[in-house]
Write a protein that holds these residues in place. Structure first.
Motif, PDB file in Angstrom:
ATOM      1  N   LEU A 111       0.651  -0.992   0.179  1.00  0.00           N
ATOM      2  CA  LEU A 111      -0.122   0.200  -0.096  1.00  0.00           C
ATOM      3  C   LEU A 111       0.990   1.035  -0.321  1.00  0.00           C
ATOM      4  O   LEU A 111       0.604   2.322  -0.693  1.00  0.00           O
ATOM      5  CB  LEU A 111      -0.651   0.259   1.439  1.00  0.00           C
ATOM      6  CG  LEU A 111      -1.759  -0.701   1.273  1.00  0.00           C
ATOM      7  CD1 LEU A 111      -2.360  -0.870   2.381  1.00  0.00           C
ATOM      8  CD2 LEU A 111      -2.710  -1.327  -0.227  1.00  0.00           C
ATOM      9  N   GLU A 112       2.198   1.156   0.947  1.00  0.00           N
ATOM     10  CA  GLU A 112       2.506   2.098   0.557  1.00  0.00           C
ATOM     11  C   GLU A 112       4.179   1.953   0.915  1.00  0.00           C
ATOM     12  O   GLU A 112       4.562   1.158   1.696  1.00  0.00           O
ATOM     13  CB  GLU A 112       2.818   2.908   2.586  1.00  0.00           C
ATOM     14  CG  GLU A 112       2.887   4.223   2.606  1.00  0.00           C
ATOM     15  CD  GLU A 112       2.942   4.961   3.700  1.00  0.00           C
ATOM     16  OE1 GLU A 112       3.199   5.778   4.430  1.00  0.00           O
ATOM     17  OE2 GLU A 112       1.404   4.878   4.233  1.00  0.00           O
ATOM     18  N   GLY A 113       5.317   2.644   0.521  1.00  0.00           N
ATOM     19  CA  GLY A 113       6.297   2.408   0.323  1.00  0.00           C
ATOM     20  C   GLY A 113       7.141   1.274  -0.230  1.00  0.00           C
ATOM     21  O   GLY A 113       6.276   1.104  -1.580  1.00  0.00           O
ATOM     22  N   ARG A 114       8.521   1.263  -0.293  1.00  0.00           N
ATOM     23  CA  ARG A 114       8.763  -0.321  -1.018  1.00  0.00           C
ATOM     24  C   ARG A 114       9.650  -1.331  -0.339  1.00  0.00           C
ATOM     25  O   ARG A 114       9.620  -0.901   0.976  1.00  0.00           O
ATOM     26  CB  ARG A 114      10.083   0.390  -1.886  1.00  0.00           C
ATOM     27  CG  ARG A 114      10.017   1.610  -2.782  1.00  0.00           C
ATOM     28  CD  ARG A 114      10.831   2.109  -3.082  1.00  0.00           C
ATOM     29  NE  ARG A 114      12.316   1.748  -2.777  1.00  0.00           N
ATOM     30  CZ  ARG A 114      12.901   1.466  -3.265  1.00  0.00           C
ATOM     31  NH1 ARG A 114      13.378   1.297  -4.588  1.00  0.00           N
ATOM     32  NH2 ARG A 114      14.489   1.641  -2.589  1.00  0.00           N
ATOM     33  N   ALA A 115       9.457  -2.328  -0.472  1.00  0.00           N
ATOM     34  CA  ALA A 115       9.573  -3.686  -0.513  1.00  0.00           C
ATOM     35  C   ALA A 115      10.109  -4.618  -0.961  1.00  0.00           C
ATOM     36  O   ALA A 115      10.371  -5.003  -2.508  1.00  0.00           O
ATOM     37  CB  ALA A 115       8.674  -5.103   0.409  1.00  0.00           C
ATOM     38  N   ARG A 116      11.236  -5.716  -0.102  1.00  0.00           N
ATOM     39  CA  ARG A 116      11.964  -6.657  -1.044  1.00  0.00           C
ATOM     40  C   ARG A 116      11.398  -7.680  -0.117  1.00  0.00           C
ATOM     41  O   ARG A 116      11.775  -7.956   1.259  1.00  0.00           O
ATOM     42  CB  ARG A 116      13.801  -6.608  -0.277  1.00  0.00           C
ATOM     43  CG  ARG A 116      14.000  -7.661  -1.840  1.00  0.00           C
ATOM     44  CD  ARG A 116      15.865  -7.099  -1.416  1.00  0.00           C
ATOM     45  NE  ARG A 116      16.134  -6.622  -2.912  1.00  0.00           N
ATOM     46  CZ  ARG A 116      16.995  -5.238  -3.290  1.00  0.00           C
ATOM     47  NH1 ARG A 116      17.919  -5.783  -1.857  1.00  0.00           N
ATOM     48  NH2 ARG A 116      16.856  -4.663  -3.790  1.00  0.00           N
ATOM     49  N   PHE A 117      11.601  -8.419  -1.282  1.00  0.00           N
ATOM     50  CA  PHE A 117      10.566 -10.016  -0.648  1.00  0.00           C
ATOM     51  C   PHE A 117      11.303 -11.336  -1.441  1.00  0.00           C
ATOM     52  O   PHE A 117      11.997 -11.269  -2.520  1.00  0.00           O
ATOM     53  CB  PHE A 117       9.618  -9.935  -1.341  1.00  0.00           C
ATOM     54  CG  PHE A 117       8.100  -9.542  -1.061  1.00  0.00           C
ATOM     55  CD1 PHE A 117       6.744  -9.829   0.002  1.00  0.00           C
ATOM     56  CD2 PHE A 117       7.921  -8.022  -1.281  1.00  0.00           C
ATOM     57  CE1 PHE A 117       6.256  -8.719   0.153  1.00  0.00           C
ATOM     58  CE2 PHE A 117       7.089  -7.526  -0.848  1.00  0.00           C
ATOM     59  CZ  PHE A 117       5.862  -7.787  -0.133  1.00  0.00           C
ATOM     60  N   PHE A 118      11.658 -12.235  -0.612  1.00  0.00           N
ATOM     61  CA  PHE A 118      12.196 -13.184  -0.716  1.00  0.00           C
ATOM     62  C   PHE A 118      11.434 -14.056  -0.497  1.00  0.00           C
ATOM     63  O   PHE A 118      11.071 -14.782   0.786  1.00  0.00           O
ATOM     64  CB  PHE A 118      13.471 -13.365   0.540  1.00  0.00           C
ATOM     65  CG  PHE A 118      14.404 -11.992   0.640  1.00  0.00           C
ATOM     66  CD1 PHE A 118      15.464 -11.895  -0.460  1.00  0.00           C
ATOM     67  CD2 PHE A 118      13.953 -11.062   1.354  1.00  0.00           C
ATOM     68  CE1 PHE A 118      16.860 -10.559   0.293  1.00  0.00           C
ATOM     69  CE2 PHE A 118      14.710  -9.952   1.643  1.00  0.00           C
ATOM     70  CZ  PHE A 118      16.247  -9.836   0.656  1.00  0.00           C
ATOM     71  N   VAL A 119      11.164 -15.290  -1.909  1.00  0.00           N
ATOM     72  CA  VAL A 119      10.255 -15.871  -1.792  1.00  0.00           C
ATOM     73  C   VAL A 119      10.709 -17.456  -2.586  1.00  0.00           C
ATOM     74  O   VAL A 119      11.383 -17.323  -3.732  1.00  0.00           O
ATOM     75  CB  VAL A 119       8.696 -15.425  -2.836  1.00  0.00           C
ATOM     76  CG1 VAL A 119       8.836 -16.343  -2.727  1.00  0.00           C
ATOM     77  CG2 VAL A 119       8.504 -14.297  -1.986  1.00  0.00           C
ATOM     78  N   GLY A 120      10.983 -18.250  -1.412  1.00  0.00           N
ATOM     79  CA  GLY A 120      12.137 -19.575  -1.907  1.00  0.00           C
ATOM     80  C   GLY A 120      13.479 -19.147  -2.219  1.00  0.00           C
ATOM     81  O   GLY A 120      13.796 -18.100  -1.674  1.00  0.00           O
ATOM     82  N   ASP A 121      13.726 -18.955  -3.699  1.00  0.00           N
ATOM     83  CA  ASP A 121      15.194 -18.313  -4.624  1.00  0.00           C
ATOM     84  C   ASP A 121      14.991 -17.398  -4.833  1.00  0.00           C
ATOM     85  O   ASP A 121      15.312 -16.346  -5.754  1.00  0.00           O
ATOM     86  CB  ASP A 121      15.535 -19.336  -5.214  1.00  0.00           C
ATOM     87  CG  ASP A 121      16.569 -20.453  -4.695  1.00  0.00           C
ATOM     88  OD1 ASP A 121      16.911 -20.784  -3.195  1.00  0.00           O
ATOM     89  OD2 ASP A 121      16.110 -21.474  -4.731  1.00  0.00           O
ATOM     90  N   THR A 122      13.077 -16.910  -5.056  1.00  0.00           N
ATOM     91  CA  THR A 122      12.951 -15.891  -5.953  1.00  0.00           C
ATOM     92  C   THR A 122      13.744 -14.630  -4.906  1.00  0.00           C
ATOM     93  O   THR A 122      13.046 -13.821  -3.742  1.00  0.00           O
ATOM     94  CB  THR A 122      12.205 -15.404  -6.658  1.00  0.00           C
ATOM     95  OG1 THR A 122      11.925 -16.870  -7.218  1.00  0.00           O
ATOM     96  CG2 THR A 122      11.754 -14.308  -7.207  1.00  0.00           C
TER      97      THR A 122
END
Length: 166
Positions: A111-122
């Protein structure tokens, strides 16, 4: 180019029949078209969706002035459905939930801001307006990339929130 000229020259193919009229379009007629408000959807036959007797329901997801990253959650069971909703947010770069896994899919809405997602090896960088899938059985976590606040709505496709931290 004004709104009327824009609509007359850039009308999507599905709306071409709307341009075939004798009189000129008014601004009040054009604005809803440009905003997509007149585009209706008919993806299924409503007669095939029989109500199951459940009533509309409301639960409180979070207190707007609350504090802490985990602002609240509503389990689908309370609403009589199979989707559980959580809200998460923080102002600290690099912080986020620890690595965990669910026996169901999880959908994250930034909804707001920026995120880095770690999903398995991705690894997926996402920002406000993006949606990210965490498939069932795949360990995942995310963190605030900054600057500023990260706020998400996390949709668990299950009637209850269950997880295993890894």
């Amino acid at each position: 180019m004004d709104l009327i000229g824009l609509a007359q020259h850039h009308t999507p193919p599905k709306c071409q029949d709307l341009t075939k009229r004798e009189s000129a379009w008014t601004k009040q007629e054009i604005e809803p078209i440009l905003k997509g408000q007149l585009m209706s959807r008919h993806d299924f036959d409503p007669a095939t969706s029989i109500p199951d007797g459940r009533q509309a329901a409301r639960e409180r997801l979070f207190e707007p002035l609350g504090s802490g990253p985990w602002r609240g959650h509503v389990e689908g069971e309370k609403l009589g459905t199979s989707g559980t909703i959580l809200t998460y947010g923080n102002d600290r770069i690099g912080e986020g939930p620890q690595l965990h896994v669910h026996p169901y899919d999880e959908i994250f809405v930034v909804l707001e801001g920026r995120a880095r997602f770690f999903v398995g090896d991705t690894v997926i960088d996402a920002e406000a307006g993006d949606v990210v899938l965490g498939p069932k059985g795949v360990p995942h976590r995310f963190e605030n990339l900054g600057p500023g606040r990260l706020q998400t709505i996390d949709v668990h496709l299950a009637p209850r929130w269950v997880q295993a931290d890894v």
